[in-house]
Write an enzyme that holds these catalytic residues in place. Structure first.
Site, PDB file in Angstrom:
ATOM      1  N   GLU A  68      -7.395  21.179 -37.713  1.00 16.27           N
ATOM      2  CA  GLU A  68      -8.144  22.413 -38.024  1.00 16.27           C
ATOM      3  C   GLU A  68      -7.228  23.641 -38.004  1.00 16.27           C
ATOM      4  OE1 GLU A  68     -11.615  22.802 -35.602  1.00 16.27           O
ATOM      5  OE2 GLU A  68     -12.077  20.668 -35.628  1.00 16.27           O
ATOM      6  N   GLU A 119     -14.223  17.917 -28.932  1.00 19.37           N
ATOM      7  CA  GLU A 119     -14.125  18.833 -27.791  1.00 19.37           C
ATOM      8  C   GLU A 119     -14.859  18.357 -26.542  1.00 19.37           C
ATOM      9  OE1 GLU A 119     -14.756  22.919 -29.119  1.00 19.37           O
ATOM     10  OE2 GLU A 119     -14.153  22.316 -31.113  1.00 19.37           O
ATOM     11  N   ASN A 134     -11.082  14.577 -30.957  1.00 18.63           N
ATOM     12  CA  ASN A 134     -10.599  15.844 -31.507  1.00 18.63           C
ATOM     13  C   ASN A 134     -10.772  16.949 -30.470  1.00 18.63           C
ATOM     14  OD1 ASN A 134      -9.659  17.299 -33.884  1.00 18.63           O
ATOM     15  ND2 ASN A 134     -11.714  18.213 -34.008  1.00 18.63           N
ATOM     16  N   ASP A 183      -5.364  26.914 -38.320  1.00 17.19           N
ATOM     17  CA  ASP A 183      -5.372  28.263 -38.873  1.00 17.19           C
ATOM     18  C   ASP A 183      -4.634  29.136 -37.860  1.00 17.19           C
ATOM     19  OD1 ASP A 183      -9.005  28.489 -38.368  1.00 17.19           O
ATOM     20  OD2 ASP A 183      -7.396  28.502 -36.873  1.00 17.19           O
ATOM     21  N   HIS A 235      -6.226  25.874 -33.746  1.00 14.66           N
ATOM     22  CA  HIS A 235      -6.677  27.245 -34.039  1.00 14.66           C
ATOM     23  C   HIS A 235      -5.728  28.199 -33.325  1.00 14.66           C
ATOM     24  CE1 HIS A 235     -10.231  25.919 -36.145  1.00 14.66           C
ATOM     25  NE2 HIS A 235     -10.552  25.131 -35.146  1.00 14.66           N
TER      26      HIS A 235
END
Ligand code: G3I
Length: 530
Positions: free
Chosen positions: A441, A325, A372, A443, A408
């Site tokens: 990641e 990030e 990432n 979800d 996410h």
């Protein structure tokens, strides 16, 4: 030859081992799958009867292809409403069930000569195979009823074959019972196609690992965790154990225990490891680093940290999220240049990213080095800013091998749910730079999906299917990792404090529609190819 004892044994095996009464969900799913494979048995016999002897291999294969697609579609549908992963434990290996059945049909008929006899038996056997396999579906709800039905259906088959299979001039075994034995072999083969395929096996089959982030202490404390990981994942990421603050809390002080636990588990289970994350300026920065006296001390800290961690796991970790990030966090007030306002950016500028990658490369020449980021799955200013940063770093010669799309969904950014085409275009955009891409990641929040006409868990399944389906269509997409696997342990509850259910398994380890959407995507790719 087909010994009657073998057939009887096969059906007894089916009746004893496979057909105890099962929960309604599983029965519904299992019987829907068996019904599909039953129809496939009939179709394949018809194809065999019609095209085998004509030498029209192309047409035969084309029609078999149609059978496979019908089965894959029916099974994906069955799984999506099943809500129960053990459905896979009762039924066949997806697309290759049809291939196995086609091979059995070919074998069963091959020994019947001359060809006209094989063709005739193929036509006759269709109805009986379908009815026998459907009897096995009945067994999922009542073993006794199935036994009774099976006896009836076998007697009817024997009667019909004795009337319509006068096998004069056919060999071997022109007797009706010989024909019946062949039909039972086929029906048993169709029904007995029961070999579970969790996401791990499916992912391995298509060469796209399905990963999960874990906290080793959570896995150790929950007896359901490891069995689920074994079946459903081929790649592990340490959710927190490999971050700077936990692993390197002070200069010269290391806490490798939890990270070693992740590595040991992965190596015991033959799983891949994604290292996460060597540098994350926004969070997980120890106080001593925040208090760095200036650029030189910070560079020294970077070198000690990255070299110390990467060196320890060199050759054992497949990929490192070297920098996580670098953009300003979506939930934070925007910064003037869109980059995260952290100690690294303040003291070193974006050069900290380059230095981190060069240090990681020097410590492990083989590991794939990733940058990432979150909130880049959909096009827009954030993705463009990140793209420009990546291009700038590549032009500088920074050894970036891949881009991690965190995924996410519905959280960062809020209420954004990219469809498959959007995911695919974004993945391709960065893959076209000659980079690997991964969804690192994944979800899907069910809290912020407004205006959807579909029930939340169905919409969530669609979003998982969109992300998975996109990665499986982009050749350089090397894997999909979910950020956790059961809602019980999601960071959204513990870190954000939200009552969310973003993962493929619920708190009780029951797979949700999202899980079956992931399986369906993998079946589809397994079968339809890249
Ligand atoms: O281990 C300590 C414990 O000893 C202490 O008592 C407790 C209370 O302060 O904190 C515990 O550490 C927490 C850690 O999770 C382990 O539970 C940290 O405070 C907490 O900040 C940390 O949250 C993690 C967060 O990253 C920040 O590092 C979440 O679990 C983790 O899921 C989340 O993951 C990030 C990715 O690394 C990067 N992408 C976004 C993603 C979600 O934020």
């Amino acid at each position: 030859m087909f010994r009657s004892g073998a057939i009887l044994g096969l059906l007894l095996l089916l009746s004893s081992e496979t057909f105890a009464a099962v929960p309604p969900d599983l029965a519904r799913c299992g019987s829907a799958k068996l019904e599909a494979i039953a129809q496939a048995c009939s179709d394949l016999l018809g194809i065999e009867a019609r095209f085998r002897n004509r030498g029209n291999e192309g047409e035969r294969e084309r029609r078999r292809e149609g059978v496979r697609r019908r089965v894959v579609a029916a099974w994906a549908e069955a799984e999506s409403f099943a809500g129960d992963a053990t459905c896979a434990e009762r039924t066949a290996r997806g697309p290759d069930a049809v291939d196995a059945l086609a091979a059995l049909a070919e074998e069963v008929l091959a020994e019947v000569t001359p060809p006209r006899c094989a063709a005739r038996l193929g036509r006759l056997a269709r109805r009986h195979c379908r009815r026998l396999v459907n009897v096995e579906a009945l067994a999922l709800v009542s073993a006794q009823k199935a036994d009774e039905a099976r006896t009836r259906v076998v007697a009817q088959a024997r009667r019909r074959l004795s009337l319509r299979w006068p096998g004069q001039g056919c060999s071997p075994g022109a007797e009706p019972d010989d024909a019946l034995r062949r039909v039972l072999t086929l029906a048993g083969g169709a029904a007995a196609q029961a070999s579970p395929r969790g996401l791990r096996e499916l992912g391995d089959a298509v060469g796209v690992p399905v990963g999960v982030s874990i906290e080793p202490f959570e896995v150790a404390a929950d007896p359901d965790y490891l069995p689920t990981l074994r079946r459903e994942t081929g790649s592990l990421t340490a959710e927190n154990a490999m971050k700077w603050a936990p692993i390197h809390p002070a200069p010269g002080q290391w806490n490798f225990g939890p990270a070693d636990a992740v590595m040991d588990l992965a190596e015991e289970e033959g799983m891949r490891v994604r290292g996460h994350a060597l540098v994350w300026g926004a969070l997980s920065v120890p106080a001593y680093v925040e208090a760095a006296s200036g650029p030189e001390q910070l560079r020294a800290y970077l070198a000690e940290h990255i070299t110390g961690v990467v060196d320890r796991y060199a050759g054992r970790i497949a990929q490192w999220d070297v920098v996580n990030e670098p953009l300003s966090a979506i939930l934070d007030p925007p910064t003037s240049d869109g980059l995260d306002d952290n100690v690294f950016q303040r003291l070193l500028g974006t050069a900290y990213i380059a230095e981190a990658f060069h240090l990681a490369r020097a410590a492990d020449p083989t590991v794939r080095l990733f940058l990432n980021e979150n909130g880049i799955a959909a096009p827009g200013p954030r993705q463009d800013l990140f793209y420009d940063l990546v291009v700038d770093l590549l032009v500088q010669g920074v050894p970036i091998d891949g881009i991690g799309f965190q995924g996410h969904v519905g959280l960062t950014p809020l209420a954004v749910y990219p469809d498959r085409a959007t995911w695919e275009a974004s993945l391709r955009r960065f893959a076209d730079l000659g980079l690997d891409v991964e969804i690192t990641e994944l979800d899907v929040s069910v809290l912020f999906r407004f205006g959807s006409s579909r029930p939340p868990l169905r919409a969530q399944a669609d979003d998982y299917r969109a992300a998975f389906g996109a990665c499986l269509r982009v050749p350089r997409c090397r894997g999909v990792t979910t950020w956790g696997i059961s809602d019980r342990y999601t960071w959204v509850r513990s870190f954000l404090g939200l009552p969310d259910d973003p993962l493929p398994f619920d708190d009780g380890w029951i797979p949700k529609p999202a899980y079956f959407a992931m399986r369906g995507s993998l079946y589809e790719r397994l079968y339809t190819g890249p």
